[in-house]
Enzyme design. Structure first.
Site, mmCIF file in Angstrom:
data_model
loop_
_atom_site.group_PDB
_atom_site.id
_atom_site.type_symbol
_atom_site.label_atom_id
_atom_site.label_comp_id
_atom_site.label_asym_id
_atom_site.label_seq_id
_atom_site.Cartn_x
_atom_site.Cartn_y
_atom_site.Cartn_z
ATOM 1 N N THR A 65 -5.957 -3.958 2.481
ATOM 2 C CA THR A 65 -5.733 -3.268 1.258
ATOM 3 C C THR A 65 -6.684 -1.968 1.325
ATOM 4 O OG1 THR A 65 -6.035 -3.687 -1.352
ATOM 5 C CG2 THR A 65 -7.928 -4.277 0.305
ATOM 6 N N VAL B 299 1.566 -3.346 -1.582
ATOM 7 C CA VAL B 299 0.987 -2.093 -1.335
ATOM 8 C C VAL B 299 -0.366 -1.979 -1.957
ATOM 9 C CG1 VAL B 299 1.494 0.494 -1.584
ATOM 10 C CG2 VAL B 299 3.307 -1.139 -1.185
ATOM 11 N N CYS B 300 -1.306 -1.387 -1.163
ATOM 12 C CA CYS B 300 -2.690 -1.226 -1.702
ATOM 13 C C CYS B 300 -3.382 -2.728 -2.363
ATOM 14 C CB CYS B 300 -2.785 0.000 -2.819
ATOM 15 S SG CYS B 300 -4.266 0.849 -3.101
ATOM 16 N N THR B 301 -3.725 -2.628 -3.747
ATOM 17 C CA THR B 301 -4.381 -3.579 -4.377
ATOM 18 C C THR B 301 -3.231 -4.246 -4.810
ATOM 19 O OG1 THR B 301 -4.530 -2.054 -6.371
ATOM 20 C CG2 THR B 301 -6.316 -2.234 -5.005
#
Length: 325
Positions: free
Chosen positions: A125, A105-107
């Site tokens: 990302t 998730v995300c970074t």
């Protein structure tokens, strides 16, 4: 299993967690489909989050054993990939090898990349970090405008709330569309966004204009997409010459008025294709395209897909279109 580092982004953990938790609550059979576990990637069982609210893990990464159904790696605020110890990287690789699928998730994608788990894959990302991820790991194909991407058994998502969109997709993959939609409704998710959709909202971008008059104009335009929204008509609304209006508009919004209005119309049409059963002609008229062919050309320019294909892929209702664009 959620693998959280210190300074974890709370919503990256709690959002997908609540999707799976809600699925357990709404599941009408026994046993429950998901066994949720929080694991500390570094240090002890206490995990500090970026927002300051602490979390308590059930175990540390060193004590984890497989098999694992889904390994989820959320973002950790300020964590640089080189700060992850070689020992932790080895444990991540070990757990990934024991997992049916691996999710970031995300970074969190940076952590998977540091472990070599994204080599040769298409990934996404947070839009702010896509160019950095591509620069650090040139063997990865980064598509930083996507909500989420699946490549094999590896899933990556954009920032924060996009993790919930990906979790809904995983739920649908596991247990079917009906339960996924029930969970989305239960969580009051405004719209069920599918992978392949852009992270960016043209309506939201319109709010970055510094001048109140421009923000008000674009809010009005969003509600009147079937009106004449040429440069001349828009300039007249704010009592500016067309030339000066176009110059100011490009300076504040980074786009020509015509391209921006086209994106507003495409965004509105997308929402109607996803959430309604209106035919393409009705949508084209309401969104100001003037006809189905003009809407088709606009979709190809902006989204690289025709409206019928978009509806077949992203519609949240059971209608499948047979219309010709």
């Amino acid at each position: 299993m959620f693998l959280a580092f210190p300074q974890a982004v709370l919503l990256d953990v709690a959002g997908p967690w609540d999707v799976f938790h809600n699925a357990n609550q709404l599941w009408e059979k026994s046993p429950q489909p998901y066994s949720l576990e929080l694991v500390a990637a570094a240090g002890g069982l206490q995990i500090g989050t970026a927002g300051g609210l602490p979390l308590t893990a059930s175990k540390t990464i060193q004590s984890c054993r497989g098999p694992i159904d889904t390994l989820v790696v959320p973002a950790a605020d300020g964590l640089e990939p080189e700060e992850v110890s070689p020992e932790t990287i080895r444990h991540i690789c070990r757990l990934a090898a024991q997992s049916r699928r691996v999710v970031s998730v995300c970074t969190g994608a940076f952590i998977l990349a540091a472990a070599g788990l994204l080599n040769g894959r298409r990934v996404t990302t947070h839009w702010r970090c896509g160019s950095d991820l591509a620069r650090r790991y040139p063997s990865i194909s980064v598509e930083s405008d996507q909500i989420y991407i699946r490549d094999g058994n590896v899933y990556t998502s954009a920032g924060v709330t996009a993790g919930m969109d990906l979790a809904i997709a995983l739920l649908e993959e596991d247990l079917g569309r009906e339960l996924a939609l029930r969970v989305a409704r239960n969580l009051v998710m405004f719209i069920r966004r599918a992978g392949g959709q852009t992270q960016f909202s043209t309506t939201l971008e319109s709010q970055i204009a510094e001048r109140d008059s421009l923000r008000d104009l674009l809010a009005w335009a969003t509600d009147h997409l079937n009106r004449d929204l040429s440069v001349e008509a828009l300039a007249d609304q704010v009592h500016m010459s067309p030339r000066n209006f176009a110059r100011v508009f490009r300076k504040e919004l980074g786009s020509t008025p015509a391209k921006f209005i086209e994106r507003l119309r495409v965004e509105s049409a997308r929402n109607m294709l996803e959430s309604s059963t209106a035919d393409h002609g009705e949508i084209a008229t309401k969104c100001g395209f003037g006809g189905v062919n003009a809407m088709r050309r606009a979709f190809l320019r902006v989204l690289k897909v025709i409206p019928s294909e978009y509806r077949d892929r992203f519609s949240s209702n059971d209608r499948k279109t047979s219309e010709v664009d």
